[in-house]
Design a protein around this motif. Structure first.
Motif, short mmCIF file in Angstrom:
data_model
loop_
_atom_site.label_atom_id
_atom_site.label_comp_id
_atom_site.label_asym_id
_atom_site.label_seq_id
_atom_site.Cartn_x
_atom_site.Cartn_y
_atom_site.Cartn_z
N PRO A 124 0.82 -1.21 0.00
CA PRO A 124 0.00 0.00 0.00
C PRO A 124 0.85 1.26 0.00
O PRO A 124 2.02 1.24 0.42
CB PRO A 124 -0.77 -0.12 1.32
CG PRO A 124 0.17 -0.86 2.21
CD PRO A 124 0.87 -1.86 1.32
N TYR A 148 2.22 4.30 1.74
CA TYR A 148 2.32 4.47 3.19
C TYR A 148 3.00 5.78 3.58
O TYR A 148 3.92 6.25 2.92
CB TYR A 148 3.04 3.30 3.85
CG TYR A 148 4.38 2.91 3.24
CD1 TYR A 148 5.55 3.58 3.58
CD2 TYR A 148 4.46 1.86 2.33
CE1 TYR A 148 6.76 3.21 3.04
CE2 TYR A 148 5.68 1.49 1.79
CZ TYR A 148 6.82 2.16 2.14
OH TYR A 148 8.03 1.80 1.60
N LEU A 187 -5.36 6.57 2.15
CA LEU A 187 -5.56 5.15 2.40
C LEU A 187 -6.46 4.93 3.62
O LEU A 187 -6.04 5.18 4.74
CB LEU A 187 -4.21 4.46 2.63
CG LEU A 187 -4.25 2.96 2.89
CD1 LEU A 187 -4.59 2.23 1.60
CD2 LEU A 187 -2.91 2.47 3.43
N PHE A 203 -7.07 2.66 5.78
CA PHE A 203 -6.45 1.38 6.10
C PHE A 203 -7.38 0.42 6.84
O PHE A 203 -7.51 -0.76 6.47
CB PHE A 203 -5.17 1.59 6.93
CG PHE A 203 -4.71 0.32 7.60
CD1 PHE A 203 -4.19 -0.72 6.85
CD2 PHE A 203 -4.85 0.16 8.98
CE1 PHE A 203 -3.80 -1.90 7.45
CE2 PHE A 203 -4.46 -1.02 9.59
CZ PHE A 203 -3.92 -2.06 8.83
N MET A 227 -4.29 -2.89 -4.48
CA MET A 227 -3.62 -1.63 -4.81
C MET A 227 -2.46 -1.98 -5.73
O MET A 227 -1.30 -1.89 -5.37
CB MET A 227 -3.15 -0.94 -3.53
CG MET A 227 -4.31 -0.46 -2.65
SD MET A 227 -3.88 -0.16 -0.91
CE MET A 227 -3.94 -1.83 -0.26
#
Length: 269
Positions: free
Chosen positions: A34, A36, A47, A49, A224
């Protein structure tokens, strides 16, 4: 719509919205990295999450794994610790933290010296839904294969008292590979296809994980998918795939990479 409509395709969109069409426990393996912290600027996309993590838990089959490749930014002199926070949240929602692996870069990007050592790795959290049922371990040659090491003892990793005893005489030819995996980043020709993406991981990393945690004809998801490395490699290894990405530009890169594979290998029915 059902998951069948997304198989062996790269779909542009918000992965949360797309995954809502997937049935419970319909995916055999998930491999993703992802965006980050502030390390990756990703088309203005934030994101969500925790919501994504819960969807991953819903759609992954029992006994199968999510491989979550992630690192931390250093902000105001401190690493964020986001990777650890995410791993702990995965545990809170029901995943087992099956293995904490290391992706070590043989050619890390040089960094400005700020009283710390140059960062050379990212985490690869292997998260399982229950006990892992599929593992095809990678093996390496033993350094002392075939030799009788009279003075060598091995620790017995039992649940009870640990003792040392001779357990290999002679030394076997191969052993299971360790959980620190090293790769050259961006130099191999197959990785150059993804050079227009800011942070693709090596094809060999995807190849090793997909080979380890899945079988022929399994369904591999990258929610992703960026430049499509997971999907490209899954196709090469005889797996089905689903790729999702918010960026139209990256989806086009992924589709082009997939089309090159499909000219060499037939799609799996």
């Amino acid at each position: 719509m059902s998951i069948a409509e997304f198989i062996n395709k790269i779909s542009q969109g918000d992965c949360l919205e797309v995954m809502q069409h997937f049935e419970n426990e319909s995916v055999d393996m998930i491999l993703t990295s992802p965006p980050y912290d502030n390390l990756r600027k990703y088309k203005g996309y934030e994101l969500p999450f925790e919501a994504i993590a819960k969807e991953l838990y819903r759609i992954i089959k029992k006994g199968r794994v999510v491989v979550w490749v992630v690192g931390d930014a250093t902000i105001n002199g401190s690493e964020t610790g986001t990777s650890f926070k995410q791993a702990l949240f995965f545990k809170e929602i029901g995943f087992n933290l099956h293995d904490t692996m290391i992706f070590r870069k043989r050619n890390p990007i040089p960094q400005i010296y700020r009283h710390r050592y140059n960062n050379e790795f990212e985490y690869m959290f292997v998260l399982s839904k229950g006990r892992v049922e599929t593992h095809n371990p990678l093996k390496i040659d033993c350094l002392h294969a075939g030799l009788k090491l009279n003075g060598t003892t091995y620790k017995n990793y039992s649940k009870n008292e640990q003792k040392r005893s001779k357990m290999a005489e002679p030394v076997k030819q191969q052993k299971i590979k360790g959980n620190i995996w090293e790769y050259v980043v961006g130099k191999n020709s197959e990785d150059q296809e993804a050079k227009d993406h800011p942070a693709p991981f090596p094809c060999q990393l995807a190849r090793d994980h997909i080979s380890s945690w899945s079988n022929q004809s399994d369904l591999i998801l990258d929610p992703m998918c960026g430049s499509g490395t997971t999907c490209k490699t899954a196709q090469e290894l005889g797996r089905n795939f689903i790729g999702i990405d918010i960026s139209k530009e990256y989806c086009e890169i992924a589709r082009n990479r997939i089309s090159n594979v499909q000219m060499r290998l037939p799609l799996i029915p």
